[in-house]
Design a protein around this motif. Sequence first.
Motif, PDB file in Angstrom:
ATOM      1  N   LYS A 124     -13.059   5.769 -69.518  1.00 38.80           N
ATOM      2  CA  LYS A 124     -12.068   5.255 -68.579  1.00 38.80           C
ATOM      3  C   LYS A 124     -11.296   6.450 -68.014  1.00 38.80           C
ATOM      4  CE  LYS A 124      -8.340   1.897 -68.122  1.00 38.80           C
ATOM      5  NZ  LYS A 124      -7.586   0.841 -68.834  1.00 38.80           N
ATOM      6  N   ILE A 125     -11.280   6.546 -66.688  1.00 40.23           N
ATOM      7  CA  ILE A 125     -10.685   7.688 -65.992  1.00 40.23           C
ATOM      8  C   ILE A 125      -9.555   7.193 -65.096  1.00 40.23           C
ATOM      9  CG2 ILE A 125     -11.124   9.561 -64.356  1.00 40.23           C
ATOM     10  CD1 ILE A 125     -14.156   9.209 -65.153  1.00 40.23           C
ATOM     11  N   ILE A 126      -8.392   7.807 -65.226  1.00 39.91           N
ATOM     12  CA  ILE A 126      -7.320   7.594 -64.252  1.00 39.91           C
ATOM     13  C   ILE A 126      -7.528   8.644 -63.172  1.00 39.91           C
ATOM     14  CG2 ILE A 126      -4.852   7.600 -63.776  1.00 39.91           C
ATOM     15  CD1 ILE A 126      -4.401   7.034 -66.763  1.00 39.91           C
ATOM     16  N   PHE A 127      -7.742   8.205 -61.944  1.00 40.10           N
ATOM     17  CA  PHE A 127      -7.967   9.124 -60.834  1.00 40.10           C
ATOM     18  C   PHE A 127      -6.753   9.082 -59.925  1.00 40.10           C
ATOM     19  CE2 PHE A 127     -10.920  10.176 -57.005  1.00 40.10           C
ATOM     20  CZ  PHE A 127     -10.406  11.464 -56.966  1.00 40.10           C
ATOM     21  N   LEU A 128      -5.947  10.116 -60.002  1.00 50.07           N
ATOM     22  CA  LEU A 128      -4.698  10.224 -59.271  1.00 50.07           C
ATOM     23  C   LEU A 128      -4.939  11.049 -58.015  1.00 50.07           C
ATOM     24  CD1 LEU A 128      -1.647   9.589 -59.631  1.00 50.07           C
ATOM     25  CD2 LEU A 128      -1.452  11.805 -60.719  1.00 50.07           C
ATOM     26  N   ALA A 129      -4.796  10.429 -56.842  1.00 51.52           N
ATOM     27  CA  ALA A 129      -5.084  11.139 -55.593  1.00 51.52           C
ATOM     28  C   ALA A 129      -4.475  10.392 -54.417  1.00 51.52           C
ATOM     29  CB  ALA A 129      -6.598  11.276 -55.410  1.00 51.52           C
ATOM     30  N   ARG A 130      -4.744  10.877 -53.218  1.00 52.72           N
ATOM     31  CA  ARG A 130      -4.293  10.211 -51.985  1.00 52.72           C
ATOM     32  C   ARG A 130      -5.362   9.209 -51.568  1.00 52.72           C
ATOM     33  NH1 ARG A 130      -2.825  15.893 -49.709  1.00 52.72           N
ATOM     34  NH2 ARG A 130      -0.773  16.139 -50.619  1.00 52.72           N
ATOM     35  N   HIS A 131      -5.477   8.141 -52.303  1.00 52.20           N
ATOM     36  CA  HIS A 131      -6.499   7.132 -52.035  1.00 52.20           C
ATOM     37  C   HIS A 131      -6.227   6.405 -50.723  1.00 52.20           C
ATOM     38  CE1 HIS A 131      -8.282   7.707 -55.953  1.00 52.20           C
ATOM     39  NE2 HIS A 131      -7.067   7.697 -56.469  1.00 52.20           N
ATOM     40  N   ALA A 190     -15.279   8.732 -52.436  1.00 49.69           N
ATOM     41  CA  ALA A 190     -16.625   9.165 -52.805  1.00 49.69           C
ATOM     42  C   ALA A 190     -16.679   9.592 -54.263  1.00 49.69           C
ATOM     43  CB  ALA A 190     -17.073  10.310 -51.897  1.00 49.69           C
ATOM     44  N   VAL A 191     -15.656  10.288 -54.727  1.00 50.79           N
ATOM     45  CA  VAL A 191     -15.610  10.726 -56.127  1.00 50.79           C
ATOM     46  C   VAL A 191     -15.500   9.518 -57.051  1.00 50.79           C
ATOM     47  CG1 VAL A 191     -14.228  11.988 -57.830  1.00 50.79           C
ATOM     48  CG2 VAL A 191     -14.697  13.012 -55.592  1.00 50.79           C
ATOM     49  N   ALA A 192     -14.605   8.595 -56.737  1.00 50.97           N
ATOM     50  CA  ALA A 192     -14.451   7.381 -57.555  1.00 50.97           C
ATOM     51  C   ALA A 192     -15.762   6.599 -57.596  1.00 50.97           C
ATOM     52  CB  ALA A 192     -13.316   6.515 -57.013  1.00 50.97           C
ATOM     53  N   LEU A 239     -22.044   6.247 -62.275  1.00 50.07           N
ATOM     54  CA  LEU A 239     -22.462   6.833 -63.550  1.00 50.07           C
ATOM     55  C   LEU A 239     -22.048   5.972 -64.738  1.00 50.07           C
ATOM     56  CD1 LEU A 239     -21.606  10.562 -62.765  1.00 50.07           C
ATOM     57  CD2 LEU A 239     -23.899   9.585 -63.086  1.00 50.07           C
ATOM     58  N   GLY A 240     -21.391   4.845 -64.455  1.00 42.18           N
ATOM     59  CA  GLY A 240     -21.038   3.907 -65.518  1.00 42.18           C
ATOM     60  C   GLY A 240     -19.630   4.014 -66.052  1.00 42.18           C
ATOM     61  N   HIS A 241     -18.794   4.810 -65.420  1.00 44.22           N
ATOM     62  CA  HIS A 241     -17.420   4.973 -65.893  1.00 44.22           C
ATOM     63  C   HIS A 241     -16.494   3.946 -65.240  1.00 44.22           C
ATOM     64  CE1 HIS A 241     -18.599   8.672 -67.828  1.00 44.22           C
ATOM     65  NE2 HIS A 241     -19.118   9.087 -66.684  1.00 44.22           N
ATOM     66  N   GLU A 242     -15.422   3.631 -65.916  1.00 41.03           N
ATOM     67  CA  GLU A 242     -14.366   2.799 -65.347  1.00 41.03           C
ATOM     68  C   GLU A 242     -13.357   3.739 -64.709  1.00 41.03           C
ATOM     69  OE1 GLU A 242     -10.804  -0.251 -66.720  1.00 41.03           O
ATOM     70  OE2 GLU A 242     -12.361   0.303 -68.165  1.00 41.03           O
ATOM     71  N   VAL A 243     -13.056   3.527 -63.437  1.00 38.95           N
ATOM     72  CA  VAL A 243     -12.134   4.401 -62.712  1.00 38.95           C
ATOM     73  C   VAL A 243     -10.939   3.579 -62.248  1.00 38.95           C
ATOM     74  CG1 VAL A 243     -11.837   5.984 -60.770  1.00 38.95           C
ATOM     75  CG2 VAL A 243     -14.054   5.831 -61.925  1.00 38.95           C
ATOM     76  N   VAL A 244      -9.751   4.017 -62.650  1.00 39.04           N
ATOM     77  CA  VAL A 244      -8.514   3.391 -62.203  1.00 39.04           C
ATOM     78  C   VAL A 244      -7.900   4.318 -61.170  1.00 39.04           C
ATOM     79  CG1 VAL A 244      -6.242   2.547 -62.879  1.00 39.04           C
ATOM     80  CG2 VAL A 244      -8.172   2.339 -64.473  1.00 39.04           C
ATOM     81  N   CYS A 245      -7.920   3.908 -59.903  1.00 41.39           N
ATOM     82  CA  CYS A 245      -7.377   4.727 -58.822  1.00 41.39           C
ATOM     83  C   CYS A 245      -5.877   4.492 -58.713  1.00 41.39           C
ATOM     84  CB  CYS A 245      -8.070   4.397 -57.504  1.00 41.39           C
ATOM     85  SG  CYS A 245      -9.809   4.865 -57.488  1.00 41.39           S
ATOM     86  N   VAL A 246      -5.104   5.567 -58.823  1.00 46.06           N
ATOM     87  CA  VAL A 246      -3.647   5.513 -58.726  1.00 46.06           C
ATOM     88  C   VAL A 246      -3.236   6.475 -57.620  1.00 46.06           C
ATOM     89  CG1 VAL A 246      -1.472   5.954 -59.927  1.00 46.06           C
ATOM     90  CG2 VAL A 246      -3.412   4.989 -61.183  1.00 46.06           C
TER      91      VAL A 246
END
Length: 138
Positions: free
Chosen positions: A2-9, A19-21, A27-34
Motif C-alpha cells: 500500500k503506497i501513499i502517493f503525495l503529489a499534484r494529482h 501515469a505513475v499511480a 503491478l498489483g499495488h494499492e495506491v492512495v493518491c493524496v
Amino acid sequence: MKIIFLARHNSGGADDEGAVAHAFRELGHEVVCVHESPAAEALGIQADFLLFCKWNDLHVLRQVKIPKVFWYFDLVQFPDPTLQYRCQSRQRWMERTIPRVDLGFLTDGDFVKQDTTGKLHWLPQGADERVLGPGAAK
C-alpha cells in the motif's frame, strides 16, 4: 503493498502523477493518491511507504513515520549560466529533502553519481535496453 502517493494529482494535461499511480496499480499495488496541499491528511493513513515528488512541506514530512521515497523527474544541476537560479533552487530542495527520506529516485544520473548518502538511485525516463540492473551499462 500500500503506497501513499503525495503529489499534484489531477493537475491537467501533463499527468505524470496519474501515469505513475496507474503503473503501480498495474503491478498489483494499492495506491492512495493524496494531493500535496493539504498533505497533513496523509499522516492518518496506514501504508507501507510514502511516495512524493517536489513536495516542500518539511514540517509534515518530519511527522511521517513510514518510509519516505521521492522521485525527481528533472535535471538538478546543469552548467548553463542562464539556468543557474533554477539549478540552485533544485539543489536547495535536495539539501533539505535528502536527509529526511529513505530513498530518492532521480532522472539526473550525474547528480546521483555525486551522492554520498547511498539514498539516491538513477531512474532514467523510459526503459533503456542499454542499461542493465541498477544503472550499469551493458
